[in-house]
Design an enzyme around this catalytic site. Structure first.
Site, PDB file in Angstrom:
ATOM      1  N   LYS A   1       4.571 -36.685  13.380  1.00 37.77           N
ATOM      2  CA  LYS A   1       3.528 -36.322  14.342  1.00 37.77           C
ATOM      3  C   LYS A   1       3.223 -37.542  15.192  1.00 37.77           C
ATOM      4  CE  LYS A   1      -1.136 -34.219  14.352  1.00 37.77           C
ATOM      5  NZ  LYS A   1      -2.236 -33.713  13.479  1.00 37.77           N
TER       6      LYS A   1
ATOM      7  N   SER B   1      -3.561 -28.894  14.549  1.00 37.86           N
ATOM      8  CA  SER B   1      -3.033 -29.699  15.630  1.00 37.86           C
ATOM      9  C   SER B   1      -1.584 -30.138  15.427  1.00 37.86           C
ATOM     10  CB  SER B   1      -3.907 -30.933  15.831  1.00 37.86           C
ATOM     11  OG  SER B   1      -3.854 -31.774  14.693  1.00 37.86           O
TER      12      SER B   1
ATOM     13  N   SER C   1      -5.133 -29.115  10.007  1.00 40.86           N
ATOM     14  CA  SER C   1      -4.038 -29.334  10.950  1.00 40.86           C
ATOM     15  C   SER C   1      -2.642 -29.406  10.361  1.00 40.86           C
ATOM     16  CB  SER C   1      -4.282 -30.604  11.762  1.00 40.86           C
ATOM     17  OG  SER C   1      -5.132 -30.312  12.825  1.00 40.86           O
TER      18      SER C   1
HETATM   19  N1  GLN Z   1      -8.601 -27.579  14.331  1.00 35.53           N
HETATM   20  C1  GLN Z   1      -9.528 -28.524  13.774  1.00 35.53           C
HETATM   21  C2  GLN Z   1     -10.122 -29.332  14.894  1.00 35.53           C
HETATM   22  O1  GLN Z   1      -9.873 -29.005  15.992  1.00 35.53           O
HETATM   23  C3  GLN Z   1      -8.829 -29.412  12.796  1.00 35.53           C
HETATM   24  C4  GLN Z   1      -7.942 -30.387  13.435  1.00 35.53           C
HETATM   25  C5  GLN Z   1      -7.252 -31.279  12.471  1.00 35.53           C
HETATM   26  O2  GLN Z   1      -7.167 -31.004  11.278  1.00 35.53           O
HETATM   27  N2  GLN Z   1      -6.794 -32.415  12.982  1.00 35.53           N
HETATM   28  O3  GLN Z   1     -10.823 -30.267  14.714  1.00 35.53           O
END
Ligand code: GLN
Length: 488
Positions: A81, A156, A180
């Site tokens: 990532k 994400s 994410s």
């Molecule tokens: N979707 C969640 C957010 O927008 C979690 C994102 C993540 O785990 N980095 O914060």
């Protein structure tokens, strides 16, 4: 499993490499060819360095030829990532702010991967600074779901999930702050695992919300996820929140755990907003465990209803603090229009950050501001403790908890982009796990009628990753949903 090289599991590849039936260079070439064939449509990668990957593969083959193989990951490509630092490689967080940034150092997980002989392969797309659930917040492009290119891969870490799903990397790393890793894994029919907070070093991970962030594996099987976690886990003096704990040989240990287990079902995770097809698939998984002799118990996690609110206070507060460093002075985007120092801050941040990141910084600054700190931030921290206590209470009578990973299968690109609240609800079943610091895994658990993958989440006890893997694997081995590949 597939006969195609690019769809083999890491465990299968390891054997082929060890038996000299395959070289790492051949493997890397097949992964590069596959990536070139499909990534124009999937768009999982932000960048990759073909030459560098092949040079790493060649070095691995040379080691093996001299009898110096570093172990099971030696010669296996791992996508990263684009928030995990690799020395000399771009590190963008899918943000204009870091569009031209090259990392001057390796993260701890990168160092560990290199020590294990793994090939650091390509930088994978994400929602800008890991804020989002669809990769639509990437400043560069939206990654597509390999099972339906009109749909999102989740986020994400959508690039990491899509790359493993589409055959562009046998393994990948993501980060998980509120879901994410697990949510995109569910949407893309791969295994995704978030370790216990403190098990994996965060040194060299671009920070979003430091008390929640953890790096974890994406893989095509539970065994592969265990293999990759084993390589990156462990105490690191460079991360003060990393925990001093023994890292077992997960693969070896998990094979010894056969159950039966006591598994909890929390009614709070099967309520409003749950897609009926997802609910049915997870219920079928519960029945499978019951037939295997597991004791299925209803448990209660009464503070679940506050989890989303608490998360969006704590995560935004930490993000507003963490992202203060992007000031246009030391590194990252600097506005060409700025006239003095203060102007540099304002304009560089206005130009460099996208709308969701700005929304989070504004929310976080608000909840931390004097007068509101007690009402929001402090209260949220107290409720966070209650949420953690709910889980610990439940673990008095069960070994793990089963839930859906995501309330719905993959949604259409654009469907939730204009509605942040609808988007935030994608993580309703994953966020509590981060707030409580627990390990969680998503494994493929079926398909909707329209052919979209569904994920089962298993939530484990702190630092009991071996048990968690074993529970997930007993389901996986009896079903093999993961071998139903996307038609790309
Ligand atoms: N979707 C969640 C957010 O927008 C979690 C994102 C993540 O785990 N980095 O914060």
């Amino acid at each position: 499993m597939s006969s195609d090289l690019h769809y083999k599991t890491a465990t299968e590849l390891t054997e082929l490499l060890a038996d000299k039936k395959l070289s790492s260079v051949e493997l890397m070439k097949s992964v590069i060819d596959r990536t070139k064939a499909v990534d124009g449509r999937v768009k999982a990668f932000n960048s990759y360095d073909e030459k560098d990957a092949l040079a790493q593969a060649k070095a691995s083959d040379d080691r093996r030829a001299r009898g110096l193989s570093a172990g099971p990951l030696d010669g296996i490509p791992v996508g990263l990532k684009d928030v995990i630092a690799v020395e000399g490689q771009p590190l963008t967080a899918s943000s204009k702010m870091l569009a031209n940034f090259v990392s001057p150092y390796d993260s701890t997980v990168t160092k560990k991967l290199k020590q294990a002989g793994a090939i650091c392969w390509g930088r994978l797309n994400l929602d800008e600074f890991a804020m989002g659930s669809s990769t639509e917040n990437s400043a560069f492009h939206t990654t597509r779901n390999p099972y339906d290119l009109e749909r999102v891969p989740g986020g994400s870490s959508g690039g990491s999930a899509a790359a493993v799903s589409a055959g562009e990397a046998p393994l990948a790393l993501g980060s998980d702050t509120g879901g994410s890793i697990r949510q995109p894994a569910a949407l893309c029919n791969v295994v995704g695992m978030k370790p216990t907070y403190g098990l994996v070093s965060r040194y060299g991970l671009i920070a979003f919300a430091s008390s929640l962030d953890q790096i974890g594996p994406f893989a095509r099987s539970v065994d592969d996820a265990a293999l990759l976690l084993g390589a990156i886990a462990g105490h690191d003096p460079l991360d003060s929140t990393s925990f001093k704990t023994e890292v077992p040989d997960y693969c070896l240990e998990l094979a010894k755990r056969k159950g039966p287990w006591r598994l909890g079902i929390a009614k709070e995770y099967f309520g409003e907003g749950l897609d009926p097809e997802v609910g049915a698939a997870v219920q079928a998984a519960v029945e499978f465990y019951r037939k295997q002799g597991c004791e299925i118990k209803e448990v209660s996690l009464p503070h679940t209803e506050y989890a989303l609110d608490v998360y969006y206070i704590i995560a935004t507060a930490e993000c507003s603090s963490n992202l203060a460093r992007y000031d246009g002075i030391r590194y990252g985007h600097r506005s060409k229009e700025a006239t003095d120092a203060i102007d540099i801050y304002f304009k560089s941040r206005a130009e460099g950050f996208g709308p969701e990141v700005k929304r989070r910084i504004i929310l976080g600054t608000y909840v931390l501001s004097s007068g509101y700190y007690d009402a929001y931030y402090l209260r949220a921290q107290k409720v966070r403790t209650l949420i953690r206590q709910d889980f610990l209470d439940a673990y008095q009578s069960v070994d793990a908890i089963l839930t859906p990973t995501s309330p719905t299968p993959a949604f259409k690109v654009g469907e939730k982009a204009a509605n942040p609240l609808a988007m935030y609800l994608s993580d309703i079943y994953t966020i509590g796990v981060n707030l409580a610091g627990l390990p969680g895994i998503s494994v493929p658990c079926g398909f909707s009628k329209s052919g979209l993958p569904i994920g089962l989440q298993v939530i484990g006890q702190p630092f009991k990753e071996t048990e968690l893997f074993a529970i997930a694997r007993s389901y996986e081995q009896a079903h093999e949903w993961g071998s139903r590949l996307p038609a790309l």
